[in-house]
Write an enzyme that holds these catalytic residues in place. Sequence first.
Site, PDB file in Angstrom:
ATOM      1  N   HIS A  15      11.552  55.528  40.824  1.00 21.84           N
ATOM      2  CA  HIS A  15      10.634  54.978  41.834  1.00 21.84           C
ATOM      3  C   HIS A  15      10.033  53.691  41.274  1.00 21.84           C
ATOM      4  CE1 HIS A  15      10.519  58.715  44.279  1.00 21.84           C
ATOM      5  NE2 HIS A  15      10.657  59.328  43.115  1.00 21.84           N
ATOM      6  N   GLU A 229      10.679  70.594  45.017  1.00 25.09           N
ATOM      7  CA  GLU A 229       9.711  70.202  43.977  1.00 25.09           C
ATOM      8  C   GLU A 229       8.528  71.161  43.977  1.00 25.09           C
ATOM      9  OE1 GLU A 229       8.765  66.028  44.452  1.00 25.09           O
ATOM     10  OE2 GLU A 229       8.408  65.854  42.297  1.00 25.09           O
TER      11      GLU A 229
HETATM   12  C1  6MZ Z   1       7.907  62.911  45.038  1.00 22.96           C
HETATM   13  C2  6MZ Z   1       7.496  60.811  44.207  1.00 22.96           C
HETATM   14  C3  6MZ Z   1       7.512  61.305  42.881  1.00 22.96           C
HETATM   15  O1  6MZ Z   1       7.855  54.121  46.442  1.00 22.96           O
HETATM   16  O2  6MZ Z   1       5.637  53.128  45.864  1.00 22.96           O
HETATM   17  N1  6MZ Z   1       7.246  59.498  44.139  1.00 22.96           N
HETATM   18  N2  6MZ Z   1       7.700  61.609  45.266  1.00 22.96           N
HETATM   19  N3  6MZ Z   1       7.921  63.457  43.801  1.00 22.96           N
HETATM   20  C4  6MZ Z   1       7.719  62.694  42.697  1.00 22.96           C
HETATM   21  N4  6MZ Z   1       7.706  63.315  41.475  1.00 22.96           N
HETATM   22  C5  6MZ Z   1       6.717  63.129  40.493  1.00 22.96           C
HETATM   23  N5  6MZ Z   1       7.311  60.270  42.055  1.00 22.96           N
HETATM   24  C6  6MZ Z   1       7.153  59.172  42.836  1.00 22.96           C
HETATM   25  O3  6MZ Z   1       6.875  54.531  44.182  1.00 22.96           O
HETATM   26  C7  6MZ Z   1       5.864  55.511  44.131  1.00 22.96           C
HETATM   27  C8  6MZ Z   1       6.083  56.531  45.217  1.00 22.96           C
HETATM   28  O4  6MZ Z   1       7.271  57.280  44.945  1.00 22.96           O
HETATM   29  C9  6MZ Z   1       7.120  58.633  45.338  1.00 22.96           C
HETATM   30  C10 6MZ Z   1       5.734  58.761  45.939  1.00 22.96           C
HETATM   31  O5  6MZ Z   1       5.804  58.575  47.332  1.00 22.96           O
HETATM   32  C11 6MZ Z   1       4.986  57.597  45.275  1.00 22.96           C
HETATM   33  O6  6MZ Z   1       3.880  57.159  46.044  1.00 22.96           O
HETATM   34  P1  6MZ Z   1       7.022  53.461  45.382  1.00 22.96           P
HETATM   35  O7  6MZ Z   1       7.687  52.285  44.733  1.00 22.96           O
END
Ligand code: 6MZ
Length: 364
Positions: A15, A229
């Site tokens: 992410h 998850e």
């Molecule tokens: C679910 C996750 C995550 O998209 O703003 N994100 N969603 N499970 C996880 N496990 C820990 N880790 C990150 O990156 C941040 C976003 O990615 C998702 C969440 O929506 C988080 O706000 P971006 O670049």
Amino acid sequence: MDWCESMPKIELHAHLNGSIRDSTLLELARALGDKGVIDFSQVEHVILKNDRSLSEVFKLFDLIHIVTTDHSSITRITKEAVEDFASENVVYLELRTTPKKNDSLGMSKRSYVEAVLDGLRAVSSVVVAFTPYKVEPGNLSSPLFSGVNDKYNGNPRKRIFVRLLLSIDRRETTEAAMETVILALEMRHFGVVGIDLSGNPAVGEWMTYLPALKFAREQGLHVTLHCGEVLNSKEIHDMLDFLPQRIGHACFFEEEHWKRLKSSNIPVEICLTSNIRTLSVPTIDAHHFADLYNAKHPLVLCTDDSGVFSTCLSNEYKIAASSFGLGRKEMFELSKNAIEFIFADNVVKGDLRKTFYSAAENVE
Ligand code: 6MZ
């Protein structure tokens, strides 16, 4: 150099905002503190805290988004994330991010993604290939990275393929999700290859996104889902019914889910550190990696949020090696096998196979 670091690697679950460097996050937060937008003294310890539960991780994301969601910060963290992955020999990166709209900053989902693309273009220390390559008839050589200066500060420049996935956040509406899918379709020629469903798994109903996900798939986009998850048997069941091209995590699976997963052969993006830190699995010994690996189920090691969880892909391989007894040969095979699960086209796959083929001699 450490062996896990020198081995070519493929990252399929990263992410963007979770991959932010600590130093950048602190710097941006301090600047907002100076402007009076946030209280930096309240924020600093949240950023520096090491162990976070899953719900605390999502609180941190809200903070990160306040700090990063303007065009220039998005461009910067994209550039830095690509540089960081390339520096540890990630040769193919699928970076996912949630396009955000913020009227007060003049930001639309499209301008957000354009800021990400500017970040890819801004990388100069490594050679980045992110737009799909059109095969010219009669030209079977690999000009994917041709025409570029191969030196940086006198040293050979590393090469990295980058492809983008646009994420749908589980807080969004069906319409907002559809907007993201349409944007992804319009951005295909800039290397957007798919859609991810992510966000706090305790929030929302995945069915809200089904129309947008189905549409994405009908239009030829690849789809990966955060699945299992948290404990939610029905959701896991329904997600497996959908037959996504990959899933992330798969922590809270029950017997029935494992059976269906294994018979469907859906590759799993495994994020060891993330799962341990968020207590999604009790201990590393109990992690489902071992069972899936022994069953030869398709899987790929990933970082999830290298900044938030203070990890990197080489470290994830080291953890797999020390926890599950994988030797160099096994790690190399694990890394190489991920080529088959990437969302980019066959030309990229072919190029990656060559990269791994030439690195194979260093395995023994
Ligand atoms: C679910 C996750 C995550 O998209 O703003 N994100 N969603 N499970 C996880 N496990 C820990 N880790 C990150 O990156 C941040 C976003 O990615 C998702 C969440 O929506 C988080 O706000 P971006 O670049």
